[in-house]
Design an enzyme around this catalytic site. Structure first.
Site, mmCIF file in Angstrom:
data_model
loop_
_atom_site.group_PDB
_atom_site.id
_atom_site.type_symbol
_atom_site.label_atom_id
_atom_site.label_comp_id
_atom_site.label_asym_id
_atom_site.label_seq_id
_atom_site.Cartn_x
_atom_site.Cartn_y
_atom_site.Cartn_z
ATOM 1 C CD1 TRP A 66 138.024 -74.200 41.553
ATOM 2 C CD2 TRP A 66 137.755 -75.090 39.642
ATOM 3 N NE1 TRP A 66 138.582 -73.280 40.602
ATOM 4 C CE2 TRP A 66 138.559 -73.927 39.215
ATOM 5 C CE3 TRP A 66 137.544 -75.775 38.268
ATOM 6 C CZ2 TRP A 66 138.888 -73.445 37.988
ATOM 7 C CZ3 TRP A 66 138.059 -75.277 37.192
ATOM 8 C CH2 TRP A 66 138.956 -74.292 37.045
ATOM 9 C CD GLU A 76 118.875 -76.924 32.792
ATOM 10 O OE1 GLU A 76 120.000 -76.933 33.100
ATOM 11 O OE2 GLU A 76 118.221 -75.964 33.350
ATOM 12 C CD1 TRP A 94 133.601 -79.990 37.429
ATOM 13 C CD2 TRP A 94 133.921 -79.664 39.521
ATOM 14 N NE1 TRP A 94 133.421 -81.445 38.097
ATOM 15 C CE2 TRP A 94 133.707 -81.114 39.444
ATOM 16 C CE3 TRP A 94 134.234 -79.223 40.975
ATOM 17 C CZ2 TRP A 94 133.830 -82.147 40.567
ATOM 18 C CZ3 TRP A 94 134.134 -80.311 42.035
ATOM 19 C CH2 TRP A 94 134.064 -81.701 41.573
HETATM 20 C C1 FAD Z 1 130.124 -79.938 38.242
HETATM 21 C C2 FAD Z 1 129.275 -80.320 37.159
HETATM 22 C C3 FAD Z 1 129.953 -80.989 35.944
HETATM 23 C C4 FAD Z 1 129.248 -81.184 34.675
HETATM 24 N N1 FAD Z 1 129.866 -81.673 33.680
HETATM 25 C C5 FAD Z 1 129.458 -81.897 32.400
HETATM 26 C C6 FAD Z 1 130.051 -82.504 31.432
HETATM 27 O O1 FAD Z 1 130.958 -82.918 31.415
HETATM 28 N N2 FAD Z 1 129.163 -82.712 30.320
HETATM 29 C C7 FAD Z 1 127.953 -82.272 30.203
HETATM 30 O O2 FAD Z 1 127.159 -82.557 28.976
HETATM 31 N N3 FAD Z 1 127.284 -81.583 31.010
HETATM 32 C C8 FAD Z 1 127.848 -81.402 32.343
HETATM 33 N N4 FAD Z 1 127.265 -80.935 33.321
HETATM 34 C C9 FAD Z 1 126.045 -80.502 33.193
HETATM 35 C C10 FAD Z 1 124.722 -81.578 33.513
HETATM 36 O O3 FAD Z 1 125.049 -82.170 34.616
HETATM 37 C C11 FAD Z 1 124.674 -82.528 32.363
HETATM 38 O O4 FAD Z 1 124.463 -82.079 30.962
HETATM 39 C C12 FAD Z 1 123.351 -83.246 32.819
HETATM 40 O O5 FAD Z 1 123.352 -84.071 33.878
HETATM 41 C C13 FAD Z 1 123.197 -84.286 31.472
HETATM 42 O O6 FAD Z 1 121.943 -85.138 31.849
HETATM 43 P P1 FAD Z 1 120.869 -85.181 30.756
HETATM 44 O O7 FAD Z 1 121.377 -85.276 29.340
HETATM 45 O O8 FAD Z 1 119.668 -85.856 31.136
HETATM 46 O O9 FAD Z 1 120.403 -83.397 30.736
HETATM 47 P P2 FAD Z 1 118.977 -82.676 30.613
HETATM 48 O O10 FAD Z 1 118.535 -82.492 31.844
HETATM 49 O O11 FAD Z 1 118.032 -83.548 29.752
HETATM 50 O O12 FAD Z 1 119.454 -81.567 29.902
HETATM 51 C C14 FAD Z 1 119.321 -81.505 28.329
HETATM 52 C C15 FAD Z 1 120.820 -81.266 27.943
HETATM 53 O O13 FAD Z 1 120.982 -79.930 28.296
HETATM 54 C C16 FAD Z 1 122.378 -79.804 28.564
HETATM 55 N N5 FAD Z 1 122.417 -79.233 30.031
HETATM 56 C C17 FAD Z 1 121.635 -79.580 30.789
HETATM 57 N N6 FAD Z 1 122.126 -78.831 32.073
HETATM 58 C C18 FAD Z 1 123.415 -78.431 31.741
HETATM 59 C C19 FAD Z 1 124.226 -77.553 32.417
HETATM 60 N N7 FAD Z 1 124.093 -77.212 33.739
HETATM 61 N N8 FAD Z 1 125.485 -77.006 31.977
HETATM 62 C C20 FAD Z 1 125.716 -77.357 30.555
HETATM 63 N N9 FAD Z 1 124.891 -78.146 29.758
HETATM 64 C C21 FAD Z 1 123.576 -78.507 30.302
HETATM 65 C C22 FAD Z 1 123.057 -80.988 28.308
HETATM 66 O O14 FAD Z 1 123.624 -81.281 27.143
HETATM 67 C C23 FAD Z 1 121.852 -81.940 28.582
HETATM 68 O O15 FAD Z 1 122.061 -83.211 27.746
HETATM 69 C C24 FAD Z 1 127.960 -80.694 34.694
HETATM 70 C C25 FAD Z 1 127.214 -80.014 35.856
HETATM 71 C C26 FAD Z 1 127.964 -79.981 36.871
HETATM 72 C C27 FAD Z 1 127.499 -79.204 37.872
#
Ligand code: FAD
Length: 470
Positions: free
Chosen positions: A361, A277, A384
């Site tokens: 989107w 991630e 997105w």
């Molecule tokens: C439509 C959409 C919009 C999103 N917009 C953003 C946004 O503006 N900013 C953002 O940081 N993330 C975004 N994400 C990715 C993801 O949803 C979030 O990073 C995540 O929910 C953050 O929660 P966490 O810190 O507990 O993540 P964890 O599950 O703990 O993951 C650890 C870190 O990995 C990174 N990460 C995890 N999943 C993703 C992913 N799919 N894409 C990129 N990085 C990821 C993040 O930095 C996150 O903090 C988006 C996903 C989608 C589907």
């Protein structure tokens, strides 16, 4: 060098901060500065939640620096004007900052380089926010990756740098002169962004505490728990990674320590999933750098021709959490109230907007940027475009989530839905995700009817994509 200015941007921390570390190593005196830019108030994507998180994080940085004998200089205005003026004021030989990757910040960096050059001051930028940037991970033909799995393999094949040390205490003789500082707004309301959301705590200490807690247990069940919005299965580090209140190398070093203590295959797999991630974040950062057109349109330009719906009532219902689909509405209400949304829910609501409501989107992307505390141009755009099927991966546009089956799988019994939709409190578990199945109970509640029928929209979506796919 005698004096270097360290300009804090998305790196609001004193530990594992590359440009700051370099400044401390190479200069006798470091002048730390934070500039409250005009753009924070006027940009199209500015949001109260992110602004509030930033203000909290700068305040925490100011305190952390003060404990080390450094005074954070705060100035308000345009960085292009403030930096040369401050450099003259303190007689700095150089300004150091950590790199940013959004096209507009890179254009600003070019202007800053020129304005500092005119007065004989250097401007050095350092890679800090990501482990591998821009064109550091390329495929065998020397081209950027556009598919995640091979990119992540190549990413992992490189040796990961260790975290940098914490900024050391300033020697008394080098403590900053009496430089003037502006006040930051106490709240986002002061600059026209009333904060209605209850957001997570900002600052480096809050970030390190989240990391500690996550690595002490939840990381080992991440693979399973991360998909269930009602469980707090993720690290919640995204707002901190966005503001730079934590360093990526610190997270990976702690992950490696946790991995060394993992017991059993599931725990090890979870550590690997978490690393993946973090790599997704870097994947999207390099996509933004190598394919900057994604900020203006589809990664695959043929999808710019899609004939999206312009139904404003549908868009408003989506934004307000009134579509009649409980999982979508609960997620949007959560976003509006907290500035956060679980990853699984982001995918569900993004799919729903684009593939059920057939709305562009980019409207969703903008709305997310306004609301999200972790709103990040690269990850948000990537998320997105992935959901809309216009993005980098071989994403088949016919990948369409069914909001009900997604909800029944990931919100079993409707625990998450119930916490955001009080109108549905009388619905039994087996109907909570599809309240229309009991029309009598639904009419008694104040919850809306479905604004579209998923089964019908699915076909329309395929037809819309086929029309441009040929
Ligand atoms: C439509 C959409 C919009 C999103 N917009 C953003 C946004 O503006 N900013 C953002 O940081 N993330 C975004 N994400 C990715 C993801 O949803 C979030 O990073 C995540 O929910 C953050 O929660 P966490 O810190 O507990 O993540 P964890 O599950 O703990 O993951 C650890 C870190 O990995 C990174 N990460 C995890 N999943 C993703 C992913 N799919 N894409 C990129 N990085 C990821 C993040 O930095 C996150 O903090 C988006 C996903 C989608 C589907």
């Amino acid at each position: 060098m005698k004096t270097v200015i360290h300009w804090f941007r998305r790196d609001l921390r004193v530990s594992d901060n590359i440009a700051l570390c370099e400044a401390a190593k190479r200069a006798e005196t470091v002048i730390p500065v934070f500039i409250f830019e005009d753009a924070f108030r006027t940009g199209p994507d500015v949001g109260a939640a992110r602004l509030a998180f930033l203000l909290q994080s700068v305040e925490s940085l100011r305190k952390n620096l003060a404990e080390l004998g450094h005074t954070l200089v705060i100035r308000r205005g345009k960085s292009e004007e403030i930096l040369p003026a401050l450099a003259k004021e303190v007689g700095a030989q150089a300004v150091f900052a950590n790199k940013r990757y959004e096209p507009y910040t890179q254009r600003r960096d070019e202007r800053i380089t020129q304005s500092l050059l005119k007065i004989g001051v250097g401007y050095e930028l350092f890679k800090d926010a990501v482990v591998w940037e821009e064109t550091e991970v390329l495929n065998l033909s020397g081209k950027p990756y556009t598919v995640f799995t091979p990119y992540s393999k190549a990413w992992k094949a490189k040796a990961i740098p260790a975290p940098r040390a914490k900024l050391r205490s300033q020697k008394p003789e080098a403590r900053s002169q009496n430089l003037s500082s502006d006040n930051l707004p106490a709240t986002p309301d002061e600059v026209g962004y009333p904060l209605t959301q209850k957001i997570p705590a900002g600052g480096e200490r809050a970030a390190l505490e989240l990391l500690r807690k996550f690595m002490a247990g939840p990381v080992y069940s991440y693979t399973t728990n991360r998909n269930f919005p009602a469980l707090d299965g993720g690290s919640n580090l995204s707002p901190h990674l966005r503001a730079g209140t934590i360093g990526i190398r610190t997270i990976i070093a702690d992950l490696n320590k946790a991995r060394a203590k993992a017991v059993g295959a599931d725990a090890l797999k979870s550590c690997e999933t978490f690393l993946n991630e973090l790599i997704w974040r870097e994947f999207y950062a390099q996509v933004l750098h190598n394919f900057p057109h994604v900020t203006k349109g589809a990664f695959r330009p043929e999808y710019d021709k899609l004939k999206w719906s312009d139904n404003e009532a549908h868009f408003t219902a989506w934004c307000e959490g009134k579509t009649g689909y409980p999982i979508v509405d609960a997620a949007m209400r959560c976003l509006n109230a907290t500035g956060t949304m679980h990853n699984r829910l982001r995918m569900i609501v993004a799919m729903f907007l684009t593939k059920d409501l057939l709305i562009n989107w980019q409207q969703g992307e903008r709305y997310f940027m306004k609301q999200l505390v972790d709103g990040d141009m690269a990850s948000n755009n990537g998320g997105w475009q992935w959901s809309a099927g216009t993005g980098t991966d071989a994403a088949p546009y016919f990948r369409i989530f069914n909001p009900v089956s997604q909800a029944e799988k990931f919100d079993v019994g409707g625990k998450f839905v119930r916490s955001w939709i009080p109108e549905l409190k009388d619905f039994p578990d087996d109907l909570i995700q599809q309240p229309w199945e009991n029309p009598l109970l639904l009419s008694k509640s104040k919850y809306p009817q479905r604004i579209v029928l998923h089964e019908e929209q699915r076909g329309k979506c395929r037809a819309m994509f086929k029309a441009v796919k040929g």
